[in-house]
Design a protein around this motif. Sequence first.
Motif, PDB file in Angstrom:
ATOM      1  N   GLU A 106      42.428  60.914  64.861  1.00 33.68           N
ATOM      2  CA  GLU A 106      42.068  61.259  66.240  1.00 33.68           C
ATOM      3  C   GLU A 106      42.442  60.129  67.201  1.00 33.68           C
ATOM      4  OE1 GLU A 106      37.963  62.224  66.459  1.00 33.68           O
ATOM      5  OE2 GLU A 106      38.125  64.048  65.235  1.00 33.68           O
ATOM      6  N   VAL A 107      42.182  58.900  66.787  1.00 32.76           N
ATOM      7  CA  VAL A 107      42.500  57.755  67.643  1.00 32.76           C
ATOM      8  C   VAL A 107      44.009  57.590  67.771  1.00 32.76           C
ATOM      9  CG1 VAL A 107      42.214  55.266  67.980  1.00 32.76           C
ATOM     10  CG2 VAL A 107      40.334  56.612  67.016  1.00 32.76           C
ATOM     11  N   VAL A 108      44.729  57.783  66.676  1.00 32.77           N
ATOM     12  CA  VAL A 108      46.191  57.713  66.727  1.00 32.77           C
ATOM     13  C   VAL A 108      46.734  58.762  67.690  1.00 32.77           C
ATOM     14  CG1 VAL A 108      48.327  58.128  65.422  1.00 32.77           C
ATOM     15  CG2 VAL A 108      46.517  56.709  64.439  1.00 32.77           C
ATOM     16  N   ASP A 109      46.188  59.967  67.621  1.00 33.58           N
ATOM     17  CA  ASP A 109      46.644  61.042  68.515  1.00 33.58           C
ATOM     18  C   ASP A 109      46.463  60.657  69.987  1.00 33.58           C
ATOM     19  OD1 ASP A 109      47.349  62.600  66.376  1.00 33.58           O
ATOM     20  OD2 ASP A 109      45.546  63.854  66.416  1.00 33.58           O
ATOM     21  N   GLU A 110      45.372  59.947  70.292  1.00 38.59           N
ATOM     22  CA  GLU A 110      45.101  59.537  71.668  1.00 38.59           C
ATOM     23  C   GLU A 110      46.036  58.423  72.140  1.00 38.59           C
ATOM     24  OE1 GLU A 110      41.016  58.479  71.912  1.00 38.59           O
ATOM     25  OE2 GLU A 110      40.272  60.508  71.534  1.00 38.59           O
ATOM     26  N   LEU A 111      46.391  57.518  71.237  1.00 42.48           N
ATOM     27  CA  LEU A 111      47.206  56.363  71.613  1.00 42.48           C
ATOM     28  C   LEU A 111      48.704  56.580  71.422  1.00 42.48           C
ATOM     29  CD1 LEU A 111      44.994  53.504  70.125  1.00 42.48           C
ATOM     30  CD2 LEU A 111      45.187  54.174  72.514  1.00 42.48           C
ATOM     31  N   TYR A 112      49.072  57.554  70.629  1.00 40.71           N
ATOM     32  CA  TYR A 112      50.484  57.796  70.313  1.00 40.71           C
ATOM     33  C   TYR A 112      51.383  57.990  71.531  1.00 40.71           C
ATOM     34  CZ  TYR A 112      54.639  60.385  68.892  1.00 40.71           C
ATOM     35  OH  TYR A 112      55.936  60.821  68.744  1.00 40.71           O
ATOM     36  N   PRO A 113      50.926  58.690  72.605  1.00 35.38           N
ATOM     37  CA  PRO A 113      51.807  58.878  73.771  1.00 35.38           C
ATOM     38  C   PRO A 113      52.363  57.578  74.341  1.00 35.38           C
ATOM     39  CG  PRO A 113      49.940  60.352  73.928  1.00 35.38           C
ATOM     40  CD  PRO A 113      49.657  59.436  72.759  1.00 35.38           C
ATOM     41  N   ILE A 114      51.693  56.448  74.096  1.00 39.00           N
ATOM     42  CA  ILE A 114      52.171  55.159  74.594  1.00 39.00           C
ATOM     43  C   ILE A 114      53.539  54.822  74.017  1.00 39.00           C
ATOM     44  CG2 ILE A 114      51.710  52.665  74.559  1.00 39.00           C
ATOM     45  CD1 ILE A 114      48.735  53.316  74.708  1.00 39.00           C
TER      46      ILE A 114
END
Length: 238
Positions: A140-148
Amino acid sequence: MDYHVTIVGKSLSVRVTHKNIKTVRLKVFPSGEIRLSVPLDTPDEWVAEFLNQKQKWIAEKVSKFEKTKAIEKETHIRSGAATRILGRQLVIQVEAASQKRIVKNDGKLFLYTTNPNDQENIDKQFNNWWQRKSKEYFIEVVDELYPIIQKHGIKKPKVVVKKMATLWGSCSRKMGRINLNYYLYKASLPCIEYVILHELTHFLYPHHDKDFYDFLTIYMPDWQERKKKLDYEIVLGV
């Protein structure tokens, strides 16, 4: 190379490693292990003097871990033992039940098992649950930060959770995955975000150079505070 320092009459071993680094890094781990990393050309005399000066600091950190058993790695899961999940301390309660399940409620972690006298089975149940829940959360955290990093053409990496002795995370650019420490699930969300963004940034900048830290600082200006908090919660070091 191992050195020894005497603290409150007790001789403690310090593992000293010479590395291609510019700054000295001294860390005390929950297990009581003490590690010192120094630049390649650091003289043995300097190391001995540095450790002598740090005796009080080391004693404080060793004492801190001895008093906070809740954040150490659990050897066996038993009623009354404590663990920490996402920065919150929980007391474990093992209870007999017709079906296996684990539930968090009111500061407790209830582990329901079909055989409360089978310690091996209880430990396995807990480890499997922790592995699954931590991976779900990390994804879940990766999904939130991945757009960077997505806008730089980087494919979303896979998440692997495993027990690691000293690293909170690592990445494999070739395999397209990031490895996260099983015990990172103990830390608070800001600390987890720091570790994950750190590893995601490595897909753009493989080394800990100026470009790496400049990028990390742009998207997480307080990363140093988060890192310090993580070190204080789980690993104490300078």
